[in-house]
Structures are given as structure tokens and as C-alpha cells.
Scaffold this active site. Sequence first.
Site, PDB file in Angstrom:
ATOM      1  CG  ASP A  93      -5.660   4.705   6.731  1.00 23.59           C
ATOM      2  OD1 ASP A  93      -5.442   3.808   7.580  1.00 23.59           O
ATOM      3  OD2 ASP A  93      -5.393   5.894   6.942  1.00 23.59           O
ATOM      4  N   GLY A  96      -0.183   3.781   4.976  1.00 22.88           N
ATOM      5  CA  GLY A  96       0.841   4.391   4.124  1.00 22.88           C
ATOM      6  C   GLY A  96       0.872   5.908   4.238  1.00 22.88           C
ATOM      7  CG  ASP A 147      -0.969   3.952  -0.765  1.00 24.77           C
ATOM      8  OD1 ASP A 147      -0.923   3.819   0.481  1.00 24.77           O
ATOM      9  OD2 ASP A 147      -1.602   4.866  -1.317  1.00 24.77           O
ATOM     10  CG  ASP A 274     -11.025   9.535   3.923  1.00 21.88           C
ATOM     11  OD1 ASP A 274     -10.336  10.039   4.829  1.00 21.88           O
ATOM     12  OD2 ASP A 274     -10.540   9.220   2.812  1.00 21.88           O
TER      13      ASP A 274
END
Lengths: 384, 384
Positions: A93, A96, A147, A274
Site C-alpha cells: 500500500d 496513506g 492517496d 486484503d
Amino acid sequence: MAETFDFRVLAKDGKARCGEISTPRGVIRTPAFMPVGTVGTVKALYPEQVRDAGADIILGNTYHLMLRPGAERVAKLGGLHKFMGWNGPILTDSGGFQVMSLAKIRKITEEGAAFQSHLDGSRHMLSPERSIEIQSLLGADIQMQFDECIELPAAPSEVDRAMQLSLRWAERSKRAFEVQRASGGVGPGQALFAIVQGGTDIALRQRSAEALVAMDFPGYAIGGLAVGEGHEAMISTLAETLPALPADKPRYLMGVGTPLDLIESVRLGVDMFDCVMPTRNGRHGHAFTWDGELNMRNARFADDASPLDAQSSCPAARQYSRAYLHHLIKSGEYLGAMILSWANTVFYQDLMAAMREAISAGNFEEWAAATKARIIKPPAAPER
Amino acid sequence: MAETFDFRVLAKDGKARCGEISTPRGVIRTPAFMPVGTVGTVKALYPEQVRDAGADIILGNTYHLMLRPGAERVAKLGGLHKFMGWNGPILTDSGGFQVMSLAKIRKITEEGAAFQSHLDGSRHMLSPERSIEIQSLLGADIQMQFDECIELPAAPSEVDRAMQLSLRWAERSKRAFEVQRASGGVGPGQALFAIVQGGTDIALRQRSAEALVAMDFPGYAIGGLAVGEGHEAMISTLAETLPALPADKPRYLMGVGTPLDLIESVRLGVDMFDCVMPTRNGRHGHAFTWDGELNMRNARFADDASPLDAQSSCPAARQYSRAYLHHLIKSGEYLGAMILSWANTVFYQDLMAAMREAISAGNFEEWAAATKARIIKPPAAPER
């Protein structure tokens, strides 16, 4: 092994689809569930157990790994795969989400997120460029754009602002990724996915999806769900968002979820998931079985000589009695967490395999109805 | 498999000896190190790992198991072997030592030890008869007499009193064991060992040994050592005590110890050991390797790409880097405790196997000198 990143849909049943993502490190059968290896280990499991459970890909957390042991250190040690002994694909990831949920103090600007570590209070900055750099240092096969993920419920203007910022960060992430590619920081088969934001506001979600699709990513995630909006709102948002994403690219629903969430999302056409649920709940004594969910702390298991799950393909779930697992969990023993994390990880992978099979066979709806009746039970007697 | 309990010395080298204890559940190669499965699990290890490490026998704790899950419950569930998934021999201690070291409040009388559980304050009584009953319910292959184990240093009169009481409890334990045998509570191949007490007072130790030998047990333990007297005092007490024990019966040094303790005690003729050290120290980040002991918390390992122990027969010790283990231990991850407990358990078993081989080959002294030079190192630079 493929030298490039590729996705093929092999079968469809309604909106549900099964397929294959090819990467230089191996094939990912979809719909896929990615066990979460937060800080470089899927908690309480040996990598061999994760692989043998049927997982083709795992997830690593940029936020955690940048703080400890550090991305530059992992790179110097040969990358995350070598570091943790996992040879298959890894998705990371962007950090964020964890900056929002874990960092002590954080300040979001156009530039990125300045925050203090939850471990030692040290100051850090995550920007789209730094996030992509970290993910490249880790050696991720699939990277995620940086993000801003906000908690729900939130004011509409706030949801809009975060979505727009995430779009600008998507562009910067893509540019940073191309710079990495040009300099050899990422190889030809590595990919960067975009993340659709917009809360539960359908118009915002569609605007986010359209803008990202126009940028042309090899895969699209739906972020910012399962953050407090509830199952129904999540599923309806998903139903309205997915059609805005291209059918020939993988769709990844981040941080989800329960077995019911997975079934309902696959029905809508999601390809990847996930979640920490199988391992985190396992450590807390919660077992997912083909006979429903069990809280092994419950006193009714103290004298139950039957195996945890006679129908499981996990050797430990068939070998160990509920009485023994109750004892281990009550005693706070490592082995209790080890066995339940293992059995739950196998359950989740078997659930995904069963969905892939049902889609291929064209009987997903019948399978889903039968499976929900089997594994989703009314709560048992109050737990002591 | 033998239907009876039997011990054979196969080779001698000086006072050191190697041999075999035959039990209906399998052969125990001596000198043997028994991993400790306190509450029905060798902490952080799957039973298969313990077996594959080369352990022929493990130890279970009467005190812990009587409190949770309870001996009657374990018996109803088919006994400790079935409960925990360990098919080889199990030795259970009598509970005496843990009553001293763990129980909240305790009162020793001629009858036994009244105490309050360290878990919930509930009141319990352990007597020789109840201890033997519990060990029979658990299904132990080797039971231990109930004894009083005191901390050292202690006043001579106190050491004498506890030793004399333990002798009377040995008689009662033996009688209780015979009652169990007559009623089928224990089978023909199960055995009860006596425990020599007397602190570091040689005369008391010899009197204890002589009295117990006169009662004729199939094995003799030396208890009440490694309780604060130091390595030198332990070894000299052992040297004076062992000759008072019959050469044709196994000799078990309880709760010991470091690799050095094991080597020096085997040299004097000890056949069996148990200790939490490999697993407890492993959980705390301490590794026993063929290149000396390592504290994996030490910052010097943060960038060390070399394997934990390239010379180990444990797959994990060869597979995982010191940098990764440093990271796992610093992060408090299960996998760190799992790998180090595993590697340490393998190290201890390989150390015992090497001693058995050296004794058989008649070169124990050379082996011991070379091994001590190899694994016992001066402390490294101060640890951060």
C-alpha cells in the site's frame, strides 16, 4: 514466468469473474485474497504456511516498513521478498491509510502528509514521490498510488476535497513511478494501481473513477470503504462504482473484509482483496470455519473434543480439538494464535478458491446462497 | 515398543555415559534434553517441530495443568499426549517446584502444600497422593515424586528439614503410585522417579540419595539445584551426589540449564535434563548458535545479512538473516519468537546428539574442550 504485467479474465458468471494476473514473480489467481504482512511477516505464520494455504500474493505496509526497519535498509538487504522469505508477488500500500489511522500527529498539505511515528514520535514526510520511492526500494510487484483516505462519516465538502487531492496525487504517483521505471528502480513487470476515492457519494466516486481511468493505470483499487460506513453502504457504493472501471483491468477492494463482504463483492466483479481479519481475529481467539464463526474463548468449548474444523483443508484445524484451542487461547499461548491464524488464513484462501471454481462452473449464485447458509449463522448463546 | 520401563547404558567415556530409556511410547536417547511444555505446549513451537528437532521426550507441568485446564478435564479428553498432539514420552514434574516459585500464598505441612493459584487466587492442595493422582490423570510416562524445593541460600536446618520431608513424601508418592498401578491408573511401562534434595550440603545430599536408593526407584533426579547457588556450587554438589546413585538407573538433573551446564553435567554422568532456557530466551531475542550466543536485539544485527546460524540443522536458522530476526524481535512479532524458539530447541537437541556421539566414540573430553571454545565466547561489545 511473464516478463510483463498482464490480466486475463478467464470466466464470467453474472458480474463475477475469475482470471489471472501474470507478473514476473508468478501468477495471481483472481478473485484473490492477499494476507497482510504488515511489518514484513504475516503475523504468527511461517511464509511456507501462507504459500501452502494457497495465497499467490501478500501485502506489505509502506507506513510500517518505512518506520521499521526502513525502506533503504530493506533495499540494501536485497528487497522485501528476500528479507521476509516470500518469493511470490507482493503488493504494497502507499502508506496513506496508516498515516490517517496510526500516526500520532499529521498535517496534510498539497505536498503530502507530514506525521509523527506512532513508535517513537520521530517526524516523517510521505508524498506521492516518496511513497513511490519507498515502494520501489521495497521491490513491490504492485505499488499503490499515494492517496488521502478519510474516515466516514465526513462532510461532503471534505470527501470531495480528499478525492480531488487524491486525483492530483495519482498523477504525481504515476509520474514518479515512470521516473523509477526509467532509472531501473522498478522493472518492466511491476505495476502501479490507482485508488478510487469519494466516500459513499456515488457522483464523487464516478468522477474519481473516470479521471483515473483517463490516466490509464494497469489496475484500479476502491479505497476508503470499510472505514465505518457499514456493509450495506459499502456494497451499494461498490455496485455503483465498479461499472465506471474498465472490465479488462483488475479491481481491488482495499481492506475488506468478512467472508460475507468477500462473497458480495466478488458477485459485483471485484478481483482482489486484503484484510488483517483472518490473522488479527485468529490472535484474539476468533475462528472462521465451514460450520460458522467460533469464539474459542467461549466456555462451551472447554470440554469439546471435536476438531476445530473437520471440513478444513488446514491440517491443524483437523488435528487440534476445540478444547485444546480454548485452553491455548485462554492461557495466552503462542500456539493458540499460531494455529488460529493458520486455520483462518487457509479458510480465506479456500473461500476464494471455491469462488473461482463456482464462477468457472457458472454456478456462483447457487454456491453463494449455499455457502452463506453454511458459514453465516445467527450468534450462539451469549459468550462467557 | 517395550512394554516395560527399561534403561540401558550403551557406552561410557570417563563418567559420561550414553544410553537408552525404553518406554511403551518410545525410546529416549540419553543424555536427553527435554523441552518444557509448561501448560500443554512447548511455547511458540508446533509439536512436529519439537519432534523433528530430535526431542524424544518433553516435560509437562503438574502445577500449571492442574490449574488450567485441570487434570480431570485432560483425562476426560484422552490424556495429555492426545490433548497436545505429542505421541512420544512425557515426563511430568510433581508441582512442588512451581508451588514454591509461582503460587501466591502457600503453607507447607506434613500433609502437603496448600496454596493459592497465581492465576485467580483459587485455593488448592497438593499432597504426594494428589500429585501422583494428577500425573496419572495426565498420563505421564515418567512421574516425579512430590517434594519440597527450597530456594538457596537457606539455613542448614531448613535445608535438612525440607530434605527429610521430601524423603517422607517420596515414600508416600511411591505408595500412591503403586495404588494407581494396582487400579490401572498407570500402566506397566510407566515409572516414578525420586528426587534427591539437600541443597549444596554434601552430607545431606548423600543421606537423601541413600534413603531414596533404599526405596528402589527406576530413576533418580537431582532437584533443588540451579536455584541460585551458581554454576560452580552446582557442579561440585553434583560431583559429590551422583556417585551415591546406582549406575544402572537414569539420573536426571532438574531445571538445568545453559549449554555449559549441560556439558559439565554430562561429564559427571547425568542422563536427563529439562529447562525453559531455549524457548524462554528465544522469545526474548536470545539465540544459541554454534558461533556463540547472540542477543538479536543488539543494533549490530540491524544490517547483518548473514543467516542466524549457517551451521545449524534448523532450516529457519539457515534461511533467515540476522537483520530480519533483529527486526522481528524489535517489532515484537510472533515470528521472531517462533523462529528463535525453534532454532534454540534444535541447537539444544543437536548439542545432546553431539554429546551422545562423542561418548560413543570415546572422545568426550576433546569434543567438550573444542565445543566450549566454539560456543562459549567472551561477551561482545556492549549491547545497545
